[in-house]
Design an enzyme around this catalytic site. Structure first.
Site, short mmCIF file in Angstrom:
data_model
loop_
_atom_site.label_atom_id
_atom_site.label_comp_id
_atom_site.label_asym_id
_atom_site.label_seq_id
_atom_site.Cartn_x
_atom_site.Cartn_y
_atom_site.Cartn_z
N ASP A 1 -3.86 -6.29 7.41
CA ASP A 1 -4.35 -5.13 7.13
C ASP A 1 -5.70 -5.39 6.04
O ASP A 1 -5.10 -5.93 5.36
CB ASP A 1 -3.22 -4.26 6.51
CG ASP A 1 -4.21 -3.26 6.46
OD1 ASP A 1 -5.06 -2.61 6.44
OD2 ASP A 1 -3.08 -2.16 5.24
N TRP B 1 0.45 -1.28 -0.40
CA TRP B 1 0.19 0.10 -0.22
C TRP B 1 0.66 1.13 0.46
O TRP B 1 1.53 1.44 0.75
CB TRP B 1 -1.16 -0.30 1.12
CG TRP B 1 -1.59 1.05 1.48
CD1 TRP B 1 -2.25 2.32 0.60
CD2 TRP B 1 -2.05 1.67 2.32
NE1 TRP B 1 -2.75 3.10 1.23
CE2 TRP B 1 -2.56 3.20 2.71
CE3 TRP B 1 -0.55 1.59 3.66
CZ2 TRP B 1 -2.67 4.33 3.85
CZ3 TRP B 1 -2.11 2.21 4.73
CH2 TRP B 1 -1.81 3.42 4.73
N LYS C 1 -13.52 2.23 2.14
CA LYS C 1 -13.70 1.45 0.47
C LYS C 1 -15.15 0.68 0.66
O LYS C 1 -16.29 1.16 0.19
CB LYS C 1 -12.99 0.29 0.59
CG LYS C 1 -11.92 1.44 -0.12
CD LYS C 1 -11.84 2.28 -1.06
CE LYS C 1 -9.87 2.64 -0.82
NZ LYS C 1 -8.91 3.22 0.25
#
Length: 473
Positions: free
Chosen positions: A282, A184, A318
Site C-alpha cells: 500500500d 491505516w 497526498k
C-alpha cells in the site's frame, strides 16, 4: 393500482379462486405448495428494523470527534494535530502550483469531453502511474507483466486488490491476510502500560473483512523504543503459513511513521522468497515522505527486482494534494505476459461490477503532470516543498524538546520517523491532558500529524508536551 396488482398476482398464481376478494395491498406469491404474504404497509414498518448503528459513525469515531471538538473550541491557541491532510505554514490547505497549471491546461483544451473512460481507466494515466512506482527500468514493465487499473484513490485500490485476492488467490489454509499492528485507520496498539488506543476497526481490516478475508495482526511497532519491532516482524513472517499475503506500507507507515531501513527491507524480502509469501503493498505517500519519488519507491522496486510475488496499491491524494479527486491505481505483477493478460481481464470484470468506469478529472490532471517533462519537474519541486516543511517541523520540535526545554526522555524518534504522522510516545493520560487542558487535539495514543505544526504554534505545542510529560499540564 388495484387492477395492476391483480395483473401481477395473476401472472404469478394459477389459482384464480385464491384471488377472489383479495386486498390489493396483499400480494400472495405461490412458492411450490406454500404461500407467503407480503404487506406493503407492514413491510414499510418492518423493513431492516433489526439493523443496529454501524460501528463506523463519523460523530462517534475518535478522530472525527476530535475534529468536531476542535472546530467548536473557542480557545485562541487551539491546535489540530489530528488532521490527515497537508497544511501550509498558515494552517491552510495547499493547492499545488503544478496542479493549478494542469487544471488550466485542461480547462482550455477544446477537445476535452466528459465521456466515459475505459473500464481500467485513462490509459496515459495508468501507464505513467505504473512507471512512477515501479521505475522506468522495471523488468516487469519491460516484459509486459504488469496489469494495472485506475481506482478510486488508494482506498479503491486496496478494495479492488482485496476483492481480486478473495476471488482468485490460493490461500494456504484460512482465508487471511497479515496486517501490521497498528495500521491505516488504526487498531489497538499495545504498550508496556497496556492498550493505548481502541478505535473502530482499522480501515485495512474493514476492507479485507468486507470481501471475506480475515486480517491477522503481525508485530510492527515497539512502544518501548518508539520504533520498529523488527524481530517481531521477522518472526511473524517465519511463523505464517507459506504463501501468506502480507500487507506492507511502502513508505511513511501510517500511523506510526516508522519504516524499515534498506538493510531491513532486504532481510524482509529474503523471508518473503523463502516462505513464498505474497506482498500486498500500500503506497499512499510516494514522494511525500522524503521529498524524493524514487527513494520512497525503493522498497517496492527492490521487491519487484527480487521477484517477490506482489501487487501495489497507489494513491495520489497526498503527493498531489488531490484528496477529493480520488485518484489511484492498482498494479498486479504476473509471472509472464499471458498470465498478466488473464489478470487484467479479471480485474476488468471486477471493476465493471464495482464502478463501471473510474472518474476522469483527477486522472487527466495526473496524466498531464507525469507525461510532460516540465510539469513533472515542477511536481517534484512541489513535493519537496511539502515534504521538507514537515521534515523541518520534525527538526524544530525535536530541538525545542531536547535543547530548549530539556523535556525528560529521548526524543530522537521524532527525527527517525518519516512522513505525515509521528508517534510521540505520549501515553493516553498525557494525550488526554493535551486535549482537555492545552486544547491541542491528538489521538489518545500520542499520534500527531506533523502537518498540523507550523511556525506559529510549534513552541506552544512543545511547551505543552513538556508539561504533559512532567505532569504539570
Amino acid at each position: 393500482m388495484a387492477s395492476r396488482l391483480q395483473q401481477i398476482i395473476s401472472h404469478f398464481s394459477s389459482d384464480k379462486a385464491s384471488m377472489a376478494g383479495m386486498n390489493p395491498e396483499i400480494l400472495v406469491v405461490r412458492l411450490g405448495d406454500s404461500h407467503r404474504d407480503f404487506s406493503f404497509q407492514k413491510l414499510g414498518k418492518a423493513f431492516l428494523s433489526h439493523l443496529q448503528t454501524g460501528r463506523f459513525d463519523p460523530y462517534r469515531t475518535h478522530i472525527f470527534k476530535l475534529t468536531a471538538a476542535y472546530k467548536t473550541d473557542t480557545f485562541p491557541q487551539k491546535v489540530n494535530l489530528g488532521v490527515g491532510a497537508y497544511r501550509d505554514d498558515q494552517n491552510k490547505p495547499w493547492v499545488l502550483p503544478v496542479v493549478k497549471k494542469a487544471t488550466n491546461i485542461l480547462l482550455n483544451d477544446p477537445a476535452l469531453d466528459h465521456e466515459y473512460l475505459p473500464i481500467t481507466g485513462l490509459p496515459e494515466f495508468v501507464s505513467a502511474s505504473a512507471r512512477l512506482i515501479l521505475g522506468s527500468e522495471s523488468a516487469a514493465l519491460r516484459e509486459q507483466r504488469v496489469a494495472s487499473a485506475q481506482t478510486i484513490s488508494g482506498t479503491g485500490a486496496n478494495h479492488l486488490a482485496a476483492l481480486f485476492l478473495s476471488k482468485f488467490y490460493t490461500f494456504n489454509g484460512p482465508r487471511q491476510v497479515f496486517v501490521s499492528n497498528p495500521t491505516w485507520g488504526e487498531s489497538t496498539a499495545k504498550s508496556h502500560q497496556g492498550p493505548v488506543l481502541i478505535l473502530d476497526q482499522a480501515n485495512h481490516h474493514a476492507i479485507f473483512r468486507n470481501v471475506g478475508i480475515e486480517p491477522v495482526d503481525y508485530a510492527y511497532y515497539d512502544p518501548k523504543t518508539i520504533g520498529l519491532d523488527f524481530e517481531g516482524f521477522l518472526n511473524a513472517l517465519r511463523a505464517a503459513p507459506n504463501s501468506s499475503p502480507f500487507l506492507l506500507h511502502a513508505c511513511a507507515h501510517n500511523p506510526t511513521g516508522v519504516d524499515p531501513t534498506s538493510e531491513q527491507w532486504e532481510k524482509i524480502a529474503d523471508l518473503f522468497l523463502e516462505k513464498k509469501h505474497f506482498a500486498f503493498f500500500d503506497c499512499a505517500y510516494q514522494g511525500f515522505a522524503s521529498g524524493d519519488l524514487d527513494r520512497d519507491a525503493a522498497a517496492v522496486r527492490y521487491f519487484e527486482q527480487r521477484g517477490v510475488p506482489m501487487l501495489v496499491c497507489q494513491s495520489f491524494a497526498k503527493n498531489a494534494g488531490l484528496y477529493g479527486e480520488r485518484v489511484g491505481a492498482l498494479h498486479i505483477i504476473g509471472v509472464d505476459k499471458a498470465a498478466t493478460d488473464r489478470i487484467r481481464s479479471q480485474v476488468s470484470v471486477l471493476q465493471r461490477s464495482e464502478i463501471s468506469n473510474p472518474p476522469s478529472h483527477g486522472a487527466r490532471i495526473m496524466a498531464l503532470i507525469m507525461n510532460d517533462e516540465a510539469l513533472f519537474a515542477q511536481w517534484k519541486e512541489d513535493i519537496k516543498t511539502m515534504a521538507h516543511r514537515i521534515i523541518d517541523m520534525r527538526e524544530k520540535l525535536h530541538h525545542e524538546l531536547t535543547n530548549e526545554l530539556r523535556t525528560p526522555g529521548n526524543w530522537d524518534h521524532i527525527l527517525r520517523q518519516i512522513g505525515m504522522f509521528s508517534f510521540t510516545g505520549l501515553n493516553a493520560e498525557q494525550s488526554k491532558a493535551m486535549v482537555e487542558r492545552a486544547h491541542i487535539y491528538l489521538t489518545n495514543n500520542g499520534r500527531i500529524s506533523m502537518a498540523g505544526l507550523n511556525s506559529k504554534n510549534l513552541r506552544y505545542v512543545a511547551e505543552s508536551i513538556d508539561k504533559a510529560v512532567k505532569g504539570e499540564l
